[in-house]
Write a protein that holds these residues in place. Structure first.
Motif, PDB file in Angstrom:
ATOM      1  N   GLU A  91       0.831  -1.202   0.000  1.00  0.00           N
ATOM      2  CA  GLU A  91       0.000   0.000   0.000  1.00  0.00           C
ATOM      3  C   GLU A  91       0.870   1.257   0.000  1.00  0.00           C
ATOM      4  O   GLU A  91       0.570   2.241  -0.680  1.00  0.00           O
ATOM      5  CB  GLU A  91      -0.925  -0.008   1.223  1.00  0.00           C
ATOM      6  CG  GLU A  91      -1.916   1.146   1.229  1.00  0.00           C
ATOM      7  CD  GLU A  91      -2.860   1.082   2.421  1.00  0.00           C
ATOM      8  OE1 GLU A  91      -3.354   2.151   2.821  1.00  0.00           O
ATOM      9  OE2 GLU A  91      -3.080  -0.031   2.953  1.00  0.00           O
ATOM     10  N   ILE A  92       1.976   1.220   0.768  1.00  0.00           N
ATOM     11  CA  ILE A  92       2.909   2.355   0.783  1.00  0.00           C
ATOM     12  C   ILE A  92       3.475   2.570  -0.613  1.00  0.00           C
ATOM     13  O   ILE A  92       3.537   3.697  -1.120  1.00  0.00           O
ATOM     14  CB  ILE A  92       4.053   2.116   1.790  1.00  0.00           C
ATOM     15  CG1 ILE A  92       3.516   2.114   3.225  1.00  0.00           C
ATOM     16  CG2 ILE A  92       5.140   3.177   1.652  1.00  0.00           C
ATOM     17  CD1 ILE A  92       4.544   1.731   4.275  1.00  0.00           C
ATOM     18  N   SER A  93       3.878   1.484  -1.254  1.00  0.00           N
ATOM     19  CA  SER A  93       4.456   1.564  -2.595  1.00  0.00           C
ATOM     20  C   SER A  93       3.465   2.178  -3.575  1.00  0.00           C
ATOM     21  O   SER A  93       3.827   3.051  -4.372  1.00  0.00           O
ATOM     22  CB  SER A  93       4.877   0.170  -3.064  1.00  0.00           C
ATOM     23  OG  SER A  93       5.369   0.216  -4.384  1.00  0.00           O
ATOM     24  N   ALA A  94       2.198   1.743  -3.497  1.00  0.00           N
ATOM     25  CA  ALA A  94       1.179   2.256  -4.416  1.00  0.00           C
ATOM     26  C   ALA A  94       0.849   3.713  -4.126  1.00  0.00           C
ATOM     27  O   ALA A  94       0.611   4.505  -5.047  1.00  0.00           O
ATOM     28  CB  ALA A  94      -0.081   1.405  -4.314  1.00  0.00           C
ATOM     29  N   THR A  95       0.834   4.095  -2.859  1.00  0.00           N
ATOM     30  CA  THR A  95       0.448   5.462  -2.474  1.00  0.00           C
ATOM     31  C   THR A  95       1.540   6.483  -2.781  1.00  0.00           C
ATOM     32  O   THR A  95       1.281   7.553  -3.335  1.00  0.00           O
ATOM     33  CB  THR A  95       0.113   5.521  -0.965  1.00  0.00           C
ATOM     34  OG1 THR A  95      -0.928   4.582  -0.687  1.00  0.00           O
ATOM     35  CG2 THR A  95      -0.345   6.909  -0.558  1.00  0.00           C
ATOM     36  N   ILE A  96       2.777   6.145  -2.387  1.00  0.00           N
ATOM     37  CA  ILE A  96       3.866   7.116  -2.517  1.00  0.00           C
ATOM     38  C   ILE A  96       4.639   6.946  -3.819  1.00  0.00           C
ATOM     39  O   ILE A  96       5.312   7.873  -4.266  1.00  0.00           O
ATOM     40  CB  ILE A  96       4.838   6.995  -1.306  1.00  0.00           C
ATOM     41  CG1 ILE A  96       4.068   7.135   0.009  1.00  0.00           C
ATOM     42  CG2 ILE A  96       5.924   8.055  -1.361  1.00  0.00           C
ATOM     43  CD1 ILE A  96       4.934   7.001   1.249  1.00  0.00           C
ATOM     44  N   GLY A  97       4.570   5.759  -4.400  1.00  0.00           N
ATOM     45  CA  GLY A  97       5.308   5.510  -5.639  1.00  0.00           C
ATOM     46  C   GLY A  97       6.748   5.115  -5.403  1.00  0.00           C
ATOM     47  O   GLY A  97       7.627   5.394  -6.219  1.00  0.00           O
ATOM     48  N   ILE A  98       6.992   4.441  -4.282  1.00  0.00           N
ATOM     49  CA  ILE A  98       8.337   3.942  -3.959  1.00  0.00           C
ATOM     50  C   ILE A  98       8.336   2.433  -4.165  1.00  0.00           C
ATOM     51  O   ILE A  98       7.426   1.747  -3.681  1.00  0.00           O
ATOM     52  CB  ILE A  98       8.710   4.265  -2.491  1.00  0.00           C
ATOM     53  CG1 ILE A  98       8.735   5.777  -2.255  1.00  0.00           C
ATOM     54  CG2 ILE A  98      10.047   3.657  -2.104  1.00  0.00           C
ATOM     55  CD1 ILE A  98       8.961   6.156  -0.802  1.00  0.00           C
ATOM     56  N   PRO A  99       9.321   1.877  -4.871  1.00  0.00           N
ATOM     57  CA  PRO A  99       9.374   0.415  -5.010  1.00  0.00           C
ATOM     58  C   PRO A  99       9.434  -0.261  -3.632  1.00  0.00           C
ATOM     59  O   PRO A  99      10.069   0.261  -2.708  1.00  0.00           O
ATOM     60  CB  PRO A  99      10.673   0.175  -5.794  1.00  0.00           C
ATOM     61  CG  PRO A  99      10.952   1.481  -6.474  1.00  0.00           C
ATOM     62  CD  PRO A  99      10.413   2.547  -5.586  1.00  0.00           C
ATOM     63  N   ILE A 100       8.757  -1.400  -3.531  1.00  0.00           N
ATOM     64  CA  ILE A 100       8.708  -2.108  -2.242  1.00  0.00           C
ATOM     65  C   ILE A 100      10.112  -2.381  -1.712  1.00  0.00           C
ATOM     66  O   ILE A 100      10.380  -2.228  -0.516  1.00  0.00           O
ATOM     67  CB  ILE A 100       7.906  -3.425  -2.381  1.00  0.00           C
ATOM     68  CG1 ILE A 100       6.423  -3.117  -2.608  1.00  0.00           C
ATOM     69  CG2 ILE A 100       8.087  -4.292  -1.145  1.00  0.00           C
ATOM     70  CD1 ILE A 100       5.544  -4.326  -2.823  1.00  0.00           C
ATOM     71  N   GLY A 101      11.041  -2.760  -2.594  1.00  0.00           N
ATOM     72  CA  GLY A 101      12.402  -3.066  -2.154  1.00  0.00           C
ATOM     73  C   GLY A 101      13.167  -1.858  -1.642  1.00  0.00           C
ATOM     74  O   GLY A 101      14.201  -2.010  -0.976  1.00  0.00           O
ATOM     75  N   SER A 102      12.677  -0.643  -1.910  1.00  0.00           N
ATOM     76  CA  SER A 102      13.363   0.578  -1.463  1.00  0.00           C
ATOM     77  C   SER A 102      12.823   1.097  -0.131  1.00  0.00           C
ATOM     78  O   SER A 102      13.433   1.977   0.480  1.00  0.00           O
ATOM     79  CB  SER A 102      13.222   1.684  -2.515  1.00  0.00           C
ATOM     80  OG  SER A 102      13.813   1.290  -3.735  1.00  0.00           O
TER      81      SER A 102
END
Length: 199
Positions: free
Chosen positions: A170-181
């Motif tokens: 959800e963080i990745s989708a909301t902020i646009g940061i790859p999950i691995g980052s």
């Protein structure tokens, strides 16, 4: 040590609870409680080395030791009408130890949160006024440190500190940061916050 600090010079009497130096200290407490500034100053001078020695036994830095010492004298001033004049030295030792332990415990607690309202609900170990004031000051420091981070980092930390924490997907989708980052960025955020709070 208390007897050494309290012992009068040039006396032949044995050190008992009725020794002259103890009576002198008790008289200073009584006079200070009645508003005698001179007696208060002499009382502080009489026991300053004892209070300082207790703070140093906790290996506090000079700044923390000075803060503890100041707080101990403030506590005595607040409670001087309730302190047994004959046992003021013991009262000072116990109070100094408690203040030292409070300082050491406070150093170990750092709360990171994005929501400013979360600080209002943080329970305290001791509901005393000074503890609340210190917690409020620390909360302001943490909030300012968080606000100095880049906006995306602030948003990330807010989502990670939510209760329950926001899932990485959800963080990745909301902020646009790859999950691995997310993990590495979180580590950089915390490192930056530690530096800001230390300064």
């Amino acid at each position: 040590m208390l007897q050494q600090l309290s012992a009068p010079s040039g006396t032949d009497e044995s050190m008992t609870d009725e020794a002259p130096a103890r009576s002198e200290a008790a008289n200073l407490v009584i006079q200070a409680a009645s508003g005698d500034q001179g007696a208060w100053s002499r009382l502080v001078d009489h026991y300053a080395r004892l209070v300082w020695a207790v703070t140093r036994s906790f290996r506090l830095g000079d700044s923390d030791a000075a803060d503890v010492s100041q707080m101990v004298w403030l506590r005595l001033l607040e409670h001087i009408h309730r302190v047994d004049p004959e046992r003021v030295g013991a009262w000072l030792v116990v109070t100094t130890r408690r203040e030292c332990l409070r300082v050491l415990a406070f150093r170990k607690r750092v709360l990171l949160t994005y929501e400013s309202s979360a600080f209002e609900a943080v329970p305290g170990d001791q509901p005393e006024l000074d503890a609340d004031m210190l917690a409020d000051e620390r909360a302001v420091d943490v909030r300012r440190a968080l606000e100095s981070l880049p906006d995306r980092w602030q948003q990330l930390m807010g989502m990670l500190m939510a209760d329950p924490p926001t899932p990485y997907a959800e963080i990745s989708a909301t902020i646009g940061i790859p999950i691995g980052s997310i993990g590495p960025i979180r580590g950089r955020c915390l490192d930056k916050l530690r530096l800001l709070l230390a300064s």
